[in-house]
Design an enzyme around this catalytic site. Sequence first.
Site, mmCIF file in Angstrom:
data_model
loop_
_atom_site.group_PDB
_atom_site.id
_atom_site.type_symbol
_atom_site.label_atom_id
_atom_site.label_comp_id
_atom_site.label_asym_id
_atom_site.label_seq_id
_atom_site.Cartn_x
_atom_site.Cartn_y
_atom_site.Cartn_z
ATOM 1 N N SER A 3 0.843 -1.192 0.000
ATOM 2 C CA SER A 3 0.000 0.000 0.000
ATOM 3 C C SER A 3 0.878 1.242 0.000
ATOM 4 O O SER A 3 2.012 1.212 0.501
ATOM 5 C CB SER A 3 -0.902 0.024 1.241
ATOM 6 O OG SER A 3 -1.575 1.268 1.381
ATOM 7 N N TYR A 28 -2.477 -1.324 10.157
ATOM 8 C CA TYR A 28 -2.507 -1.556 8.713
ATOM 9 C C TYR A 28 -1.230 -1.040 8.062
ATOM 10 O O TYR A 28 -0.597 -1.752 7.264
ATOM 11 C CB TYR A 28 -3.730 -0.868 8.106
ATOM 12 C CG TYR A 28 -3.808 -0.984 6.600
ATOM 13 C CD1 TYR A 28 -4.267 -2.161 6.009
ATOM 14 C CD2 TYR A 28 -3.424 0.073 5.773
ATOM 15 C CE1 TYR A 28 -4.343 -2.276 4.626
ATOM 16 C CE2 TYR A 28 -3.494 -0.041 4.393
ATOM 17 C CZ TYR A 28 -3.953 -1.217 3.824
ATOM 18 O OH TYR A 28 -4.005 -1.336 2.463
#
Length: 282
Positions: A144, A159
Amino acid sequence: MTDIANRVAFITGAGGGLGAGIARALAAEGASLALVDINSSLLAERKAEFDELGVPCETRTIDISDAEAVNAATMDLTARLGPITLCINNAGVGYVGAPLDEVPLRDFEWVFAVNVIGVFNCLRALVPAMRRAPRGGHIVNIASIDAFAGEEDLHHAPYCASKAAVVMLSEGLRHDLRGTGIGTTVVCPGLVRSALPFSARNRPERFGGTYARPGADAFATEMAQSGMDPDVAGRIVTEAIKQGRDLVFTHPEFGERLAIRQASINEALEWSAGIRAAIGTP
């Protein structure tokens, strides 16, 4: 450079979102599909879609954080479709809405179990056979943009940390596979339309079971409004495989965020040099 035609592609999180977009793009290039997801109803939709298109496709419902389930699924899919030489580690869970010191331990363990250990499980299951494949292969790990620069207001440290781990795992893997004929790509997407905000609906019982994350609805609204079409993102990933790219960003508009991070690194290096000079260290 990796040719795609007549290969078998194993794709996790393939029921929807980016995983489904990658599956469509690889199928268009002539790949057969071995699709896994924790959501059986979404997998059934993908199976029907690719059967109608005449694309060889097998699906398995598994939790990739379960190593035994991953091993069993990959062995069965290989028996049915042939050697798997494309591995797309796309499955992941999101986590927003809690300062790190308020994150329950089981939540933190769940995020890492899926986003990091799940990737590791799939690599352990597939890479040994891929090393023996005459045509070599290619591995894609989906990280990401938040691995490099997380958004301040999302409160999503677990995350971000898990995706940073995927970046470094991918770098180590690339070093380990040098000279084997197996390429590696780590992809760092921005927002791509998916059900990521609602990951907690599929949390296994051993991590506390299903629940609703605070902030998920707002995040989902933002994703629906500004997220990239997963089919577009899937084509970007496919081109990266074909061209043998090591690192991919789907959203070049995040260059400013990365430049800010690089500037902070440069400043830290300059500070270190100044301190060493001040205390007389070579």
